[in-house]
Motif scaffolding. Structure first.
Motif: not given
Length: 229
Positions: A104-112, A118-121, A134-137, A193-197
């Motif tokens: 899990v990273y701080w931020g949710d850009s394409n690179k992250i 990625g975590t919505d800041i 938090i989101c991921a593909h 905790l909100m996880l989505y994809t």
């Protein structure tokens, strides 16, 4: 009688091909699902590599082998926490039942999102008593989310505490409705905790506008107490 025979022939010419077409589509879809997953993943990386990015540095600073500090009080002083910076990995999400394991990273850009979840800041890290978004593909790190259900246990280990969440609800929500929901939740003093994809997982379509969202409540882990300087 002649008309009845003609009708039967007409139905045979129309209905039978339709039935075969539907059956063939079902068989083809099942057979090509692994191939489609591979193509989707490849397409995602191609698009992401050419997308606009802020080019933040991805810092792999969290190490699961590091010991979590022992907290003598029943809370964690905010002064003792080094808040994550943009592009910094600060934890790991795991769910044994669905085989979820995502950095899990701080931020949710394409690179992250090429490196993990990625975590919505605009949201918060665990323990702060607010929403954690938090989101991921769905073709990579959050692919196991297709099997998530109420009652699942999610562990979220950070470099300052180990947290555990229990999934209380799983919904499919339109992306615009999800943004409205988040805007309301961000004001609540309630840790969720909100996880989505993206949803659906196996659909040959254009841009997906729905999201599979899992909501969890904290059942273990110390709260972070804000203290003024």
């Amino acid at each position: 009688m002649k008309n009845l025979t003609q009708i039967k022939k007409l139905l045979a010419y129309i209905v039978v091909p339709v039935i075969f077409a539907i059956t063939g589509y079902g068989v083809l879809r099942v057979a090509l699902t692994p191939v489609w997953d591979l193509v989707s993943t490849a397409a995602y990386f191609l698009i992401a590599d050419n997308a606009v990015s802020f080019d933040e540095e991805i810092n792999d600073t969290y190490n699961p082998e590091d010991e979590i500090p022992v907290h003598e009080e029943e809370f964690i002083d905010s002064k003792d926490i080094s808040m994550p910076k943009a592009g910094e990995k600060y934890g790991i999400l795991e769910c044994e039942r669905i085989k979820l394991n995502a950095p899990v990273y701080w931020g949710d850009s394409n690179k992250i999102l090429r490196s993990g979840a990625g975590t919505d800041i605009a949201s918060f890290p665990p323990g702060f008593g607010r929403v954690i978004t938090i989101c991921a593909h769905n073709t990579t790190f959050f692919k196991p989310m297709k099997n998530i259900q109420e009652g699942d246990i999610i562990s979220f280990n950070t470099n300052y505490e180990k947290y555990t969440y229990k999934i209380t609800d799983v919904e499919v929500i339109n992306e615009k409705k999800l943004q409205e929901k988040f805007n309301k939740m961000i004001l609540d003093e309630n840790e969720v905790l909100m996880l989505y994809t993206c949803y659906p997982f196996h659909a040959i379509s254009g841009r997906k506008t729905n999201r599979l969202v899992a909501f969890g409540e904290r059942i273990e882990g110390l709260s972070v107490k804000w203290r003024e300087e």
